[in-house]
Design an enzyme around this catalytic site. Structure first.
Site, short mmCIF file in Angstrom:
data_model
loop_
_atom_site.label_atom_id
_atom_site.label_comp_id
_atom_site.label_asym_id
_atom_site.label_seq_id
_atom_site.Cartn_x
_atom_site.Cartn_y
_atom_site.Cartn_z
N MET A 34 -3.15 4.02 3.28
CA MET A 34 -3.95 3.96 4.50
C MET A 34 -3.54 5.09 5.44
O MET A 34 -3.87 5.08 6.63
CB MET A 34 -3.81 2.60 5.17
N HIS A 38 4.55 8.37 5.33
CA HIS A 38 5.99 8.44 5.55
C HIS A 38 6.67 8.64 4.19
O HIS A 38 5.98 8.74 3.16
CB HIS A 38 6.49 7.19 6.27
N GLU A 39 7.97 8.67 4.23
CA GLU A 39 8.75 8.96 3.03
C GLU A 39 8.43 7.98 1.89
O GLU A 39 8.50 8.34 0.72
CB GLU A 39 10.24 8.94 3.40
N HIS A 41 5.45 6.66 1.10
CA HIS A 41 4.27 7.19 0.40
C HIS A 41 4.64 8.41 -0.45
O HIS A 41 4.18 8.56 -1.58
CB HIS A 41 3.20 7.62 1.41
N GLN A 65 -9.62 -5.40 4.70
CA GLN A 65 -8.36 -6.11 4.56
C GLN A 65 -7.71 -6.43 5.91
O GLN A 65 -6.59 -6.90 5.94
CB GLN A 65 -7.41 -5.33 3.66
N GLY A 151 4.04 0.81 -3.43
CA GLY A 151 5.37 0.53 -2.92
C GLY A 151 5.69 -0.96 -2.97
O GLY A 151 4.83 -1.80 -2.67
N ASP A 154 5.19 -3.86 -0.10
CA ASP A 154 4.07 -4.79 -0.17
C ASP A 154 4.11 -5.49 -1.52
O ASP A 154 3.23 -5.31 -2.36
CB ASP A 154 2.77 -4.04 0.05
N MET A 188 10.49 1.65 5.60
CA MET A 188 9.49 2.57 6.12
C MET A 188 8.13 1.87 6.17
O MET A 188 7.75 1.16 5.23
CB MET A 188 9.38 3.80 5.23
N SER A 190 4.06 2.50 8.22
CA SER A 190 3.25 3.21 9.22
C SER A 190 3.26 2.46 10.54
O SER A 190 3.08 3.04 11.61
CB SER A 190 1.80 3.36 8.72
#
Lengths: 286, 286
Positions: A34, A38-39, A41, A65, A151, A154, A188, A190
């Protein structure tokens, strides 16, 4: 090896590039995001680069969502910065469709996954995982990846996407990647940008309590006691408001009373600091 | 041109053949069926042969799309005969998975399509179109067709699959093909085998009443009167029990009161003769 990155806004143009890559026998790796990278991703992009010939990242803040009272409108966006980060991490195709490109008419089709969506964020965020499953199904049709990288922060999303991919025999290998943390332990996200200094400092209780849970699990402490202990630890933070603290089987996310040796366990947390809801988790084998 | 047909029972083996065909740049045409083939199915195969390099037919009686009191168990099956018909019509790959191959574990993922599933068979057969959308989504992932051929007898199924394909951006062109009828007008259906001689003879009222509806539409008769007239015609048959008689817009399946010139209209019938539920329809432009 890494050529210049191409930014693509339409499904039709994506198809042209993907068809060409497939014709050339390239393995396609996909990192759906989305944005506000950040690191975490970027670690997915690097994992994709290792195994794939063409790395596609999507940046799409998916309205399906988000609940009506959630942060769709204020979700952080910075496409200029994202583009630079994606390029330097090795993305080949950056897919950045507008909402009207993804959903030009009211979306009548819904993909839902039972069971693994019931606890945790599924309970706190009704409809959230329908939105996730539906957009991921659609993105998979557009990008036609051989591998898709997600990741583990989630973790329930990984479980949902893995289940959907299995059930529908999608020709995609879902690759979960480890949580990336700040130096002080904060996972990390967002959404971390929402945090005030004080909230951010108190939010460190999440990673700290997961470490504690790992130690307790290793000692053989009862699941119920672990859960109670974590709730006590987190509640000591005055700005923390617990959404859930759960210890479940993994990846089925079913309740566990007494785990046996070899069982995989997830300790999953969702806690609000001010208006910001953060999640974190630990997956371990007993 | 047509080589020997290959029968394949597993998803894994299908993937090998499909991947090879894709590598060779072949256009894949797909005819999903529940078997017990008739001229209707074979017309789909011939349409596929005209535009595609590789023609795949699936034969799978999909339990997900049958209600608890429907005819899943007694649905007619004859794989020997089907194999011969498929081969001579020009099928290259015949995919005949067992239920345990398609659904080795409880199916947790469901694909549903709103709006177009609400009237007609969607109302009479709750859950039916979820089962259809889910299995077609899965078959599309396995076969990865460029074109998929469906008979217009199941007009609502065509509408559902077209909507799903559009919404999820599936890289598949859905091709609807005309209803094929027996010499006396009865629409071909695997379920026709259930009919007694007397039921079969009375079932001719379906195609007869559709012809009448077409004439009435051409004369500009009001939709409501057409519907009433059709109900009267069909009710004259002592063995007929009406499930529905509807005149709707097409392909949105929305109610129409006064169609304008250029509007597409579907006249859709579902009628039971004894235990056998038959459907038929007519699509026409005013």
């Amino acid at each position: 090896m890494i050529e210049t990155m191409r930014q693509i806004n339409t499904i039709a143009e994506m198809r042209v590039h993907i068809n060409e890559a497939k014709r050339q026998g390239k393995k396609v790796g996909f990192v759906p995001t989305m944005g506000y990278l950040h690191e975490g991703h970027l670690s997915l992009v690097r994992a994709a680069r290792e195994t794939c010939d063409l790395v596609v990242m999507s940046i799409f803040v998916n309205p399906l969502q988000f609940g009506p009272n959630e942060d769709f409108d204020r979700y952080p966006r910075d496409i200029e910065r994202d583009r630079e980060l994606a390029r330097s991490a090795g993305v080949d195709l950056l897919f950045t469709p507008e909402v009207r490109e993804m959903y030009p008419r009211p979306m009548l089709t819904n993909v839902s996954v039972a069971t693994v969506t019931e606890p945790l964020c599924g309970r706190s965020r009704p409809g959230h995982f329908d939105g996730v499953a539906t957009v991921v199904a659609k993105l998979f049709q557009i990008v036609q990846p051989d591998y898709a990288f997600f990741g583990q922060k989630d973790a329930q999303q990984v479980a949902v996407v893995t289940q959907m991919t299995y059930d529908l025999s999608m020709p995609v290998q879902v690759v979960p990647c480890p949580i990336v943390r700040e130096a002080d332990g904060l996972a990390m996200s967002s959404r971390n940008v929402y945090l005030s200094l004080e909230e951010r400092s108190q939010a460190l209780v999440l990673s700290r309590s997961l470490k504690q849970a790992e130690a307790w699990l290793a000692e053989g402490m009862a699941i119920r006691e672990i859960r109670d202990g974590l709730i006590r630890m987190i509640s000591e933070m005055p700005l923390a408001s617990i959404d859930y603290v759960e210890v479940l089987g993994y990846p089925d996310l079913a309740p566990v009373d007494k785990p046996s040796k070899g069982d995989s366990i997830i300790v999953a947390l969702a806690v609000r600091f001010g208006k910001t809801r953060l999640i974190d988790n630990l997956i371990t084998t007993i």
